[in-house]
Write a protein that holds these residues in place. Structure first.
Motif, short mmCIF file in Angstrom:
data_model
loop_
_atom_site.label_atom_id
_atom_site.label_comp_id
_atom_site.label_asym_id
_atom_site.label_seq_id
_atom_site.Cartn_x
_atom_site.Cartn_y
_atom_site.Cartn_z
N ALA A 1 -69.35 -44.05 -23.70
CA ALA A 1 -68.92 -42.90 -22.92
C ALA A 1 -67.62 -42.36 -23.48
N ALA A 2 -67.60 -41.07 -23.74
CA ALA A 2 -66.44 -40.43 -24.36
C ALA A 2 -65.70 -39.54 -23.37
N THR A 3 -64.39 -39.60 -23.40
CA THR A 3 -63.56 -38.73 -22.58
C THR A 3 -62.36 -38.26 -23.38
N PHE B 1 -66.67 -33.77 -27.02
CA PHE B 1 -67.62 -34.69 -27.66
C PHE B 1 -68.62 -33.96 -28.55
N SER B 2 -69.07 -32.79 -28.11
CA SER B 2 -70.13 -32.08 -28.81
C SER B 2 -69.70 -31.55 -30.18
N ARG C 1 -76.72 -33.70 -33.88
CA ARG C 1 -77.87 -34.59 -34.06
C ARG C 1 -78.72 -34.19 -35.27
N GLY C 2 -78.16 -33.29 -36.09
CA GLY C 2 -78.94 -32.83 -37.23
C GLY C 2 -79.12 -33.86 -38.32
N ILE C 3 -78.13 -34.72 -38.49
CA ILE C 3 -78.20 -35.74 -39.53
C ILE C 3 -77.87 -37.09 -38.92
N ASP D 1 -76.14 -37.67 -26.24
CA ASP D 1 -76.35 -36.67 -25.21
C ASP D 1 -75.05 -35.92 -25.06
N ASN D 2 -74.96 -34.76 -25.67
CA ASN D 2 -73.70 -34.02 -25.66
C ASN D 2 -73.34 -33.54 -24.26
#
Length: 121
Positions: free
Chosen positions: A23-25, A29-30, A55-57, A73-74
């Motif tokens: 989990a990022a805060t 994140f995206s 999520r492309g690479i 999951d952005n």
């Protein structure tokens, strides 16, 4: 404050599965690529897998390719590592880390505290 918090580790038998989460805060994140890195007992750090911001690479080391899947999951600002067919050689503390860029290149500038995965009969 930028923070990464891993969860999902534990004790599993060989052949079993686990799903790690991170989990990022404190940052968007995206916009950043993310990685999973592990450290086996008494050994150095080993990069495991990587995913770009969109999520492309994705990429992974040979020893986990086909068994581990990185995803994100952005919207929920969460990074995942699905680990299947685990073996004792996968025993390690697993860290998620934020790259300095959207990917695929950059340096690992923020690390979580790690979550322990133990694979044992």
């Amino acid at each position: 404050e930028v923070q990464l918090v891993e969860s999902g580790g534990g004790l599993v038998r060989p052949g079993g599965s686990l799903r790690l989460s991170c989990a990022a805060t404190g940052f968007d994140f995206s916009e950043y690529a993310m990685s999973w890195v592990r450290q086996a007992p008494g050994k150095g750090l080993e990069w495991v897998s990587h995913i770009t911001y969109d999520r492309g690479i994705t990429s992974a080391i040979d020893s986990v390719r086909g068994r581990f899947t990185i995803s994100r999951d952005n919207a929920k600002k969460t990074l995942f590592l699905q680990m299947n067919n685990l073996s004792p050689g996968d025993t390690a503390v697993y860290f998620c880390a934020k790259l300095s860029t959207s990917g695929p290149w950059g340096y690992l500038e923020v690390w979580g505290q790690g979550t322990l995965v133990t694979v044992s009969p």
